[in-house]
Design an enzyme around this catalytic site. Structure first.
Site, PDB file in Angstrom:
ATOM      1  CG  ASP A 565       3.223   8.126  -2.122  1.00 28.90           C
ATOM      2  OD1 ASP A 565       3.619   8.465  -0.992  1.00 28.90           O
ATOM      3  OD2 ASP A 565       2.980   6.947  -2.415  1.00 28.90           O
ATOM      4  CD  GLU A 763      -4.256   3.132  -0.525  1.00 25.95           C
ATOM      5  OE1 GLU A 763      -4.640   2.328  -1.398  1.00 25.95           O
ATOM      6  OE2 GLU A 763      -3.068   3.519  -0.429  1.00 25.95           O
TER       7      GLU A 763
HETATM    8  C1  6A9 Z   1       4.851  -0.332  -3.213  1.00 25.37           C
HETATM    9  C2  6A9 Z   1       3.442  -1.767  -4.694  1.00 25.37           C
HETATM   10  C3  6A9 Z   1       1.330  -4.738  -5.096  1.00 25.37           C
HETATM   11  C4  6A9 Z   1       1.016   4.895   0.228  1.00 25.37           C
HETATM   12  O1  6A9 Z   1      -0.200   3.049   3.756  1.00 25.37           O
HETATM   13  C5  6A9 Z   1       1.100   2.837   3.362  1.00 25.37           C
HETATM   14  C6  6A9 Z   1       1.563   3.899   2.400  1.00 25.37           C
HETATM   15  C7  6A9 Z   1       1.458   5.281   3.042  1.00 25.37           C
HETATM   16  O2  6A9 Z   1       2.408   5.397   4.062  1.00 25.37           O
HETATM   17  C8  6A9 Z   1       1.703   6.393   2.044  1.00 25.37           C
HETATM   18  O3  6A9 Z   1       1.467   7.630   2.669  1.00 25.37           O
HETATM   19  N1  6A9 Z   1       0.773   3.812   1.168  1.00 25.37           N
HETATM   20  C9  6A9 Z   1       0.806   6.243   0.852  1.00 25.37           C
HETATM   21  O4  6A9 Z   1       1.047   7.267  -0.074  1.00 25.37           O
HETATM   22  C10 6A9 Z   1       0.907   2.505   0.492  1.00 25.37           C
HETATM   23  C11 6A9 Z   1       2.317   2.247   0.043  1.00 25.37           C
HETATM   24  C12 6A9 Z   1       2.484   0.978  -0.665  1.00 25.37           C
HETATM   25  C13 6A9 Z   1       3.850   0.854  -1.279  1.00 25.37           C
HETATM   26  C14 6A9 Z   1       3.933  -0.410  -2.046  1.00 25.37           C
HETATM   27  C15 6A9 Z   1       4.772  -1.568  -4.029  1.00 25.37           C
HETATM   28  C16 6A9 Z   1       3.133  -3.190  -4.923  1.00 25.37           C
HETATM   29  O5  6A9 Z   1       1.738  -3.397  -5.052  1.00 25.37           O
END
Ligand code: 6A9
Length: 793
Positions: A565, A763
């Site tokens: 990100d 995480e």
């Molecule tokens: C957006 C937020 C209540 C971020 O593990 C899933 C992803 C990865 O693929 C990515 O590499 N995570 C990492 O940078 C989490 C993404 C969550 C997006 C949610 C809305 C609402 O919160």
């Protein structure tokens, strides 16, 4: 089973009975394994809930609250929520098909809950299942009073006809609920006792929930509880003082059925109020099962399945043999179990903007408003990164998840991969984040919901498919057959001479499966090449071939599509070239080459094409991305309309090493290893930092991918060192070995330490003190620690 009481240990049953043949409505591709995959803990967003893999069907779930406090009803536990203050929860054993045992430390309610699930496949409708729900007071000096509720609702057509047979006496033990859905057949009740306010009896409520709204069950139930409490407060016998002392008498269900003329309720909830420790079973009977599950057989199966799980776990991962302690093995089992317990079945439409063709350059429509549209309903069976926060599918997360799942249960993994490749559209696109249906959408702010069909995410799925081919090649060497309990098992002997079941009925099935997904994989690859290409013509760059890549969907501070990100990049422009995407493409193309090779001579043309293009990609990798002065690989972006390298040491710089694109004697490998080992750059005692401690952006802004440690990237580094460098003689072999050993030890130790301390897997981890950060439990790719322990790469 003893009667319903609110005394110390209560055993009671709610038995759900279904009958019609479910097999008829299973997808045509279904094989025998589907009966063991029909029902499951496929609502991972809930603390406990089940559903079958049928789009609009029966959903069940558990809720509870602290009944000793007047405000307890405001804190009903249902969907996993970090705000509940639970001190660790999750599955300690889960085999992905027939057995799942979970613990939930609800310290604020002073109760430790366990949910122990058993499935008995067989018969024609996916078999029986049951769950034993028990509670134990955590702090005995304080005591506990728990109001537990279990519900069953039907999302599609059908009703639960309970009232017609309900006498005036309430619900005895066991409560038998029968119902009717087109797929699952008739359901009814056999009540035994009258309705009263004796809390030792089961309280209940039935109602009609609008189609598709069963997932709102907590709000629906809450409304009834509050309405009842208000009525009792206002009744002659009720009073505020009394309610403060004995709130559990007020917050109980109405024991009534709300049904319109000619309609039947599609939602029932049952409630028990327990003082102290308790236990009750919910049993689901499909009428074609030969030996219906009982509380007794549930109990004995739980013991048997636990033993089987432990044995199979050791046979698969050999952790004891590697010298890990009991407590470390339990931790490793928790990792696998939550990866499996995080698997969900999702159905519904998603929000997509397709207003421009995917190949069109974004700069043509810069500043235009988003044009979200609901897609037709889609179905996805997938693992999820985090039950409370991201209980839905993510494309690049899933490739990592399948590395672990495939090692444990090959066929389960193939089933999930197939669901994902089915989502690849006719252009070759698949959305990064799969937010299917209203329930999934309710967790995501609207500005994050829309997916764009020109946005990518790393193609990690190819990686897990390649692992599958590796398994096939290994196993085809010596397949043997074994007869157990009249069942023919096919598999191979592993290193310990134990028969490992491939679950594959027939080697031809393997071929069929690969052939069935291959066109989608190729389409996806073509989509990447068409939509994410980088521009070499316009900016005077010189390169021997056209291979260059750029992520679409960038903003100055984010490249969500890359998965990294907020990792620092250059100013967004059409003149950018991205190192990680270039590396993914070179790597992915190599994987497709291997897959085409496996498919045989008919695919030789494709194979040759991949081979040639991969060579071009590798040549351009160095020409476009290597910076001689900085001695590292970098992105490119425009400055004053001139292409320049944008160099920030960190995970981005590791990609050529992590994806095995460098030869073992490359000096470039040497300089990356130096960067890894340097304590002022990537090395921390807890794992590799996402951004170098010496970078100007280190620890700044959101600090998401600007320092904290992520296990997926540490895993990629470890697996590449292991497979490509530590066993290959060369100038950097010794350095690679040293790093491998130290890094493996560091990440295992730190994730384990945090688990022991907090009851959670996280995480990401702080590079500063090793503490878990952000979402928890996060048992997606952080669970790869298990493969790192087992050295199964
Ligand atoms: C957006 C937020 C209540 C971020 O593990 C899933 C992803 C990865 O693929 C990515 O590499 N995570 C990492 O940078 C989490 C993404 C969550 C997006 C949610 C809305 C609402 O919160």
């Amino acid at each position: 089973a003893a009667g319903w009481t609110s005394s110390l240990t209560t055993i009671a049953s709610v038995i759900l009975v279904a009958s019609t043949v479910v097999a008829d409505i299973l997808p045509a591709s279904s094989n025998a394994s589907n009966s063991s995959l029909l029902w499951g803990t496929y609502r991972p967003n809930l603390y406990f809930g089940t559903r079958p893999r049928i789009p609009e069907s029966v959903m069940t779930g558990l809720m509870w609250f602290d009944a000793s406090q007047f405000q307890g009803f405001q804190k009903i536990r249902h969907a996993c929520d970090q705000g509940d203050g639970i001190e660790g929860y999750g599955y300690h054993k889960h085999d992905g098909r027939e057995y799942a045992s979970q613990e939930i430390n609800d310290k604020p309610s002073n109760i430790k809950l366990s949910t122990e699930f058993i499935k008995v496949p067989g018969g024609k409708n996916g078999g029986d299942w049951g769950v034993r729900i028990s509670g134990r007071t955590m702090d005995d000096t304080a005591g506990s009073l728990t109001s537990a509720m279990f519900y069953i609702g039907i999302e599609g057509e059908g009703g639960l006809d309970i009232m017609s047979k309900l006498s005036q006496k309430g619900l005895g033990s066991p409560v038998i609920l029968e119902g009717d859905t087109p797929e699952l057949g008739p359901l009814n009740t056999h009540p035994k006792e009258g309705i009263d306010r004796d809390l030792s009896r089961t309280q209940w409520w039935g109602t009609e929930v609008p189609q598709g709204q069963v997932w709102r069950s907590k709000d629906i139930v809450l409304q009834n509880l509050v309405q009842e409490a208000r009525g009792r407060l206002e009744s002659p016998k009720g009073s505020q003082e009394d309610a403060m002392i004995k709130p559990f008498k007020y917050f109980t269900l109405s024991n009534s059925l709300i049904e319109e003329e000619g309609e039947t309720a599609n939602f029932y909830v049952f409630q028990k109020v327990f003082e102290g420790d308790f236990q009750f079973d919910v049993l689901f009977h499909s009428q074609t099962s030969k030996e219906p599950l009982t509380s007794e057989s549930l109990g004995s199966k739980l013991i048997k399945k636990e033993n089987e799980f432990n044995t199979r776990f050791e046979e698969t991962f050999h952790l004891r043999q590697k010298g890990f302690s009991n407590s470390e093995v339990e931790f490793a089992q928790y990792l696998l179990s939550n990866m499996l317990g995080g698997i969900g079945y999702f159905h519904g439409s998603s929000v997509i903007d397709r207003s421009h063709p995917p190949m069109e350059d974004e700069e043509n429509f810069k500043g235009e408003p988003v044009r979200p549209e609901l897609s037709p309903p889609q179905t996805l069976f997938t693992a999820t990164p985090s039950r409370p926060f991201f209980p839905r599918g993510f494309y690049w997360d899933e490739g990592f998840h399948q590395l672990l799942i495939g090692e444990w249960d090959n066929d389960l993994s193939l089933d999930i991969i197939k669901h994902w490749t089915d989502l690849i559209d006719e252009n070759g696109w698949v959305g990064r984040e799969q937010i299917l249906g209203e329930e999934a959408r309710s967790k995501v702010p609207s500005e994050f919901q829309t997916q764009f069909h020109h946005y990518a995410n790393p193609p990690t799925l190819y990686l897990s498919i390649k692992r599958y081919i590796d398994r096939l090649d290994k196993q085809s060497q010596d397949i043997i057959f074994e007869q157990t309990n009249g069942q023919m098992k096919m598999g191979v002997l592993d290193d310990n001479k134990v028969l490992r079941n491939l679950h594959l009925q027939d080697p031809e099935l393997a071929d069929e499966w690969l052939k069935s997904i291959y066109p989608k994989l190729r389409q996806n690859w073509l989509w990447f090449r068409a939509t994410q290409h980088g521009d070499l013509d316009r900016f005077g760059r010189k390169a021997p071939n056209k291979e260059a890549y750029r992520w679409r969907g960038r903003t100055p501070n984010h490249t969500l599509t890359s998965g990294l990100d907020d990792y620092p990049r250059g100013e967004p422009s059409v003149g950018e070239l991205h190192l990680d995407l270039h590396s993914w493409m070179a790597f992915g193309t190599g994987l497709l080459k291997d897959i085409a090779h496996k498919l045989g001579p008919e695919y030789a043309d494709d194979m040759n094409e991949y081979s040639k293009i991969q060579k071009d990609m590798l040549v351009n990798l160095d020409i476009l991305h290597w910076n001689e002065a900085e001695n590292m690989y970098c992105d490119q972006a425009l400055e004053n309309n001139e292409p320049v390298h944008i160099c920030h040491k960190g995970y981005l710089s590791l990609f050529p090493l992590n994806l095995g694109l460098l030869s073992a004697d490359s000096p470039k490998l040497g300089s990356i290893l130096d960067m890894i080992e340097n304590e002022h750059e990537l090395w921390s005692p807890y794992g590799l930092r996402s951004l170098s401690a010496s970078d100007e952006f280190f620890g700044t802004g959101e600090n998401y991918w600007r320092g904290p440690i992520w296990i997926n990237i540490n895993y990629l580094t470890l697996q590449s060192l292991y497979k490509n460098y530590i066993h290959v003689p060369g100038p950097y072999q010794a350095q690679a070995q040293k790093i491998y050993t130290k890094l493996r030890d560091a990440v295992i130790r730190n994730v384990y330490k945090n688990y022991k301390k907090t009851g959670y897997v996280w995480e990401q981890y702080s590079e500063n003190d090793g503490k878990g950060l952000k979402s928890h439990p996060f048992t997606g790719w952080t669970s790869l620690i298990l493969l790192i322990m087992a050295e199964e790469y």
